[in-house]
Design a protein around this motif. Structure first.
Motif, PDB file in Angstrom:
ATOM      1  N   THR A 137      -1.737  -0.450  -3.901  1.00 17.84           N
ATOM      2  CA  THR A 137      -1.389   0.475  -2.826  1.00 17.84           C
ATOM      3  C   THR A 137      -2.288   1.701  -2.854  1.00 17.84           C
ATOM      4  O   THR A 137      -2.940   2.007  -3.848  1.00 17.84           O
ATOM      5  CB  THR A 137       0.068   0.957  -2.958  1.00 17.84           C
ATOM      6  OG1 THR A 137       0.219   1.582  -4.220  1.00 17.84           O
ATOM      7  CG2 THR A 137       1.033  -0.177  -2.798  1.00 17.84           C
TER       8      THR A 137
ATOM      9  N   TYR B  34      -0.692  -6.896  -5.548  1.00 18.54           N
ATOM     10  CA  TYR B  34      -1.147  -5.987  -4.503  1.00 18.54           C
ATOM     11  C   TYR B  34      -1.500  -4.641  -5.117  1.00 18.54           C
ATOM     12  O   TYR B  34      -1.115  -4.344  -6.238  1.00 18.54           O
ATOM     13  CB  TYR B  34      -0.079  -5.814  -3.420  1.00 18.54           C
ATOM     14  CG  TYR B  34       1.130  -4.999  -3.834  1.00 18.54           C
ATOM     15  CD1 TYR B  34       1.331  -3.726  -3.305  1.00 18.54           C
ATOM     16  CD2 TYR B  34       2.080  -5.481  -4.723  1.00 18.54           C
ATOM     17  CE1 TYR B  34       2.442  -2.965  -3.670  1.00 18.54           C
ATOM     18  CE2 TYR B  34       3.182  -4.737  -5.084  1.00 18.54           C
ATOM     19  CZ  TYR B  34       3.354  -3.479  -4.562  1.00 18.54           C
ATOM     20  OH  TYR B  34       4.448  -2.732  -4.924  1.00 18.54           O
TER      21      TYR B  34
ATOM     22  N   TYR C 230      -3.280   5.405   0.010  1.00 17.44           N
ATOM     23  CA  TYR C 230      -2.978   6.095   1.260  1.00 17.44           C
ATOM     24  C   TYR C 230      -4.192   6.892   1.705  1.00 17.44           C
ATOM     25  O   TYR C 230      -5.135   7.101   0.945  1.00 17.44           O
ATOM     26  CB  TYR C 230      -1.752   7.000   1.119  1.00 17.44           C
ATOM     27  CG  TYR C 230      -1.991   8.231   0.279  1.00 17.44           C
ATOM     28  CD1 TYR C 230      -2.228   9.461   0.878  1.00 17.44           C
ATOM     29  CD2 TYR C 230      -1.992   8.170  -1.104  1.00 17.44           C
ATOM     30  CE1 TYR C 230      -2.460  10.584   0.120  1.00 17.44           C
ATOM     31  CE2 TYR C 230      -2.218   9.285  -1.862  1.00 17.44           C
ATOM     32  CZ  TYR C 230      -2.457  10.495  -1.248  1.00 17.44           C
ATOM     33  OH  TYR C 230      -2.698  11.611  -2.001  1.00 17.44           O
TER      34      TYR C 230
ATOM     35  N   LYS D 146      -6.879  -4.753   3.898  1.00 13.37           N
ATOM     36  CA  LYS D 146      -6.033  -3.565   3.905  1.00 13.37           C
ATOM     37  C   LYS D 146      -4.964  -3.720   4.991  1.00 13.37           C
ATOM     38  O   LYS D 146      -5.270  -3.878   6.165  1.00 13.37           O
ATOM     39  CB  LYS D 146      -6.884  -2.321   4.185  1.00 13.37           C
ATOM     40  CG  LYS D 146      -6.139  -1.019   3.979  1.00 13.37           C
ATOM     41  CD  LYS D 146      -7.020   0.187   4.287  1.00 13.37           C
ATOM     42  CE  LYS D 146      -7.937   0.485   3.142  1.00 13.37           C
ATOM     43  NZ  LYS D 146      -8.631   1.783   3.316  1.00 13.37           N
TER      44      LYS D 146
ATOM     45  N   GLY E  63      -0.095   5.066   4.608  1.00 13.61           N
ATOM     46  CA  GLY E  63      -0.210   4.325   3.361  1.00 13.61           C
ATOM     47  C   GLY E  63      -0.688   2.919   3.655  1.00 13.61           C
ATOM     48  O   GLY E  63      -0.686   2.466   4.799  1.00 13.61           O
ATOM     49  N   TYR E  64      -1.119   2.224   2.618  1.00 19.63           N
ATOM     50  CA  TYR E  64      -1.564   0.848   2.793  1.00 19.63           C
ATOM     51  C   TYR E  64      -1.365   0.070   1.501  1.00 19.63           C
ATOM     52  O   TYR E  64      -1.132   0.638   0.444  1.00 19.63           O
ATOM     53  CB  TYR E  64      -3.040   0.789   3.210  1.00 19.63           C
ATOM     54  CG  TYR E  64      -3.987   1.348   2.173  1.00 19.63           C
ATOM     55  CD1 TYR E  64      -4.467   0.561   1.126  1.00 19.63           C
ATOM     56  CD2 TYR E  64      -4.415   2.666   2.247  1.00 19.63           C
ATOM     57  CE1 TYR E  64      -5.324   1.083   0.176  1.00 19.63           C
ATOM     58  CE2 TYR E  64      -5.276   3.191   1.302  1.00 19.63           C
ATOM     59  CZ  TYR E  64      -5.731   2.386   0.271  1.00 19.63           C
ATOM     60  OH  TYR E  64      -6.579   2.909  -0.676  1.00 19.63           O
ATOM     61  N   TYR E  65      -1.425  -1.240   1.643  1.00 18.86           N
ATOM     62  CA  TYR E  65      -1.498  -2.102   0.475  1.00 18.86           C
ATOM     63  C   TYR E  65      -2.634  -3.087   0.706  1.00 18.86           C
ATOM     64  O   TYR E  65      -2.929  -3.471   1.828  1.00 18.86           O
ATOM     65  CB  TYR E  65      -0.174  -2.795   0.156  1.00 18.86           C
ATOM     66  CG  TYR E  65       0.397  -3.693   1.221  1.00 18.86           C
ATOM     67  CD1 TYR E  65       0.196  -5.066   1.184  1.00 18.86           C
ATOM     68  CD2 TYR E  65       1.169  -3.164   2.249  1.00 18.86           C
ATOM     69  CE1 TYR E  65       0.739  -5.888   2.147  1.00 18.86           C
ATOM     70  CE2 TYR E  65       1.720  -3.988   3.220  1.00 18.86           C
ATOM     71  CZ  TYR E  65       1.499  -5.349   3.170  1.00 18.86           C
ATOM     72  OH  TYR E  65       2.025  -6.163   4.122  1.00 18.86           O
TER      73      TYR E  65
ATOM     74  N   PHE F 144       0.933   0.475   5.957  1.00 18.96           N
ATOM     75  CA  PHE F 144       2.351   0.783   6.063  1.00 18.96           C
ATOM     76  C   PHE F 144       2.546   1.614   7.323  1.00 18.96           C
ATOM     77  O   PHE F 144       1.735   2.481   7.621  1.00 18.96           O
ATOM     78  CB  PHE F 144       2.824   1.635   4.871  1.00 18.96           C
ATOM     79  CG  PHE F 144       2.855   0.929   3.550  1.00 18.96           C
ATOM     80  CD1 PHE F 144       3.604  -0.223   3.360  1.00 18.96           C
ATOM     81  CD2 PHE F 144       2.174   1.456   2.469  1.00 18.96           C
ATOM     82  CE1 PHE F 144       3.667  -0.833   2.120  1.00 18.96           C
ATOM     83  CE2 PHE F 144       2.233   0.846   1.220  1.00 18.96           C
ATOM     84  CZ  PHE F 144       2.973  -0.301   1.047  1.00 18.96           C
TER      85      PHE F 144
ATOM     86  N   HIS G  52       9.864  -0.104  -0.145  1.00 22.10           N
ATOM     87  CA  HIS G  52       9.278   1.153   0.309  1.00 22.10           C
ATOM     88  C   HIS G  52       9.896   1.470   1.668  1.00 22.10           C
ATOM     89  O   HIS G  52      10.000   0.578   2.510  1.00 22.10           O
ATOM     90  CB  HIS G  52       7.765   1.017   0.584  1.00 22.10           C
ATOM     91  CG  HIS G  52       6.912   0.751  -0.593  1.00 22.10           C
ATOM     92  ND1 HIS G  52       6.423   1.746  -1.388  1.00 22.10           N
ATOM     93  CD2 HIS G  52       6.421  -0.408  -1.094  1.00 22.10           C
ATOM     94  CE1 HIS G  52       5.656   1.217  -2.326  1.00 22.10           C
ATOM     95  NE2 HIS G  52       5.651  -0.092  -2.174  1.00 22.10           N
TER      96      HIS G  52
END
Length: 142
Positions: free
Chosen positions: A65, A63, A67, A46, A38-40, A49, A31
């Motif tokens: 993902t 994981y 956002y 959490k 965004g996050y994973y 990104f 990515h």
């Protein structure tokens, strides 16, 4: 440079309120975060990104993902397989601004995605150049 096989790639801009959830994959994913939050989710935690960073998530890494749907999110992504990443079990995070060569490769890749929401995998002329730049980027990271 033939150690990476791209399965899919693209650039996606999620507008506020649009849904995006992605769980673990059979291939690794790179990515590059252009903008947004965004996050994973990793082990129930959490992890966010950060714009301007590359994240490499290894294959079969579990994981999820998402956002911030109030803000939106834009990223460039590559799904790939690589013999070099076997045994790589944790996500890798790279600040693009800290390496001029990586930054240049990312900017060149982004230039191919002027229409961010279109997957251009089937356009042979761009596909050829994108795969070469991606391989070069991965060599820089390696």
């Amino acid at each position: 440079m033939a150690d990476y096989h791209i399965m899919n790639f693209g650039c996606r801009a999620f507008k506020p309120g649009e849904k995006w959830m992605l769980d673990h994959r059979n291939e690794s994913r790179l990515h590059y975060i252009v903008s947004g939050k965004g996050y994973y989710m990793l082990n129930g935690e959490k992890e966010f990104f950060k714009p301007g960073y590359i994240y490499i998530i290894p294959r079969d890494f579990e994981y999820v993902t998402g956002y911030d749907e109030a803000e939106g999110f834009k990223h460039m992504y590559f799904d790939f397989v690589s013999a070099k990443l076997f045994g790589f079990t944790e996500p890798m995070c790279i600040n693009v601004k800290e390496n001029e060569s990586i930054n240049s490769a990312i900017n060149l890749l982004l230039s191919f995605f002027a229409d961010c929401d279109k997957n251009i995998f089937d356009k042979d002329n761009k596909k050829y150049h994108i795969t070469k730049v991606f391989a070069f980027l991965m060599e820089l990271i390696d």
